[in-house]
Scaffold this motif. Sequence first.
Motif, PDB file in Angstrom:
ATOM      1  N   LEU A 100      12.192  24.842  32.510  1.00 46.06           N
ATOM      2  CA  LEU A 100      10.985  25.027  33.309  1.00 46.06           C
ATOM      3  C   LEU A 100      11.351  25.688  34.623  1.00 46.06           C
ATOM      4  O   LEU A 100      12.425  25.449  35.169  1.00 46.06           O
ATOM      5  CB  LEU A 100      10.319  23.679  33.589  1.00 46.06           C
ATOM      6  N   GLU A 157       6.803  25.085  37.706  1.00 46.78           N
ATOM      7  CA  GLU A 157       6.331  24.263  36.592  1.00 46.78           C
ATOM      8  C   GLU A 157       6.760  22.806  36.770  1.00 46.78           C
ATOM      9  O   GLU A 157       5.969  21.889  36.535  1.00 46.78           O
ATOM     10  CB  GLU A 157       6.869  24.808  35.263  1.00 46.78           C
ATOM     11  N   ARG A 174       4.281  19.526  37.353  1.00 47.85           N
ATOM     12  CA  ARG A 174       4.371  18.315  36.525  1.00 47.85           C
ATOM     13  C   ARG A 174       4.631  17.084  37.378  1.00 47.85           C
ATOM     14  O   ARG A 174       4.104  16.011  37.096  1.00 47.85           O
ATOM     15  CB  ARG A 174       5.426  18.493  35.444  1.00 47.85           C
TER      16      ARG A 174
END
Length: 105
Positions: free
Chosen positions: A3, A7, A11
Amino acid sequence: MNLTRQEKQERRRQILRIIGDRSVEALSDQELKSVQEIAATIGADTMDQSKPLPKLNFESFTFEKYSHLREVGYSVNAIRKALGVGSSVWAKWRKENVNEVNQND
């Protein structure tokens, strides 16, 4: 799965939105499952681990600084440790600052 930083950050924000200021024990089974699933996608690479906070000055620490650190993924415990204050001093600061802001919303 690799990622990007953005990203992973998103999250972590998802996890923070679910948890809020509650302890893990206060989460419902579904919330806990969601947090665990999201956490599994980013691994153990949390902000606390990947970019530990430097020592922070408690006397000049503001709610805005606290909010920013939480927003980018630092845990409450990591912030408290960086400030070098004990749990009772930290609890008093949070009660005076975080609750006051929430009441004004």
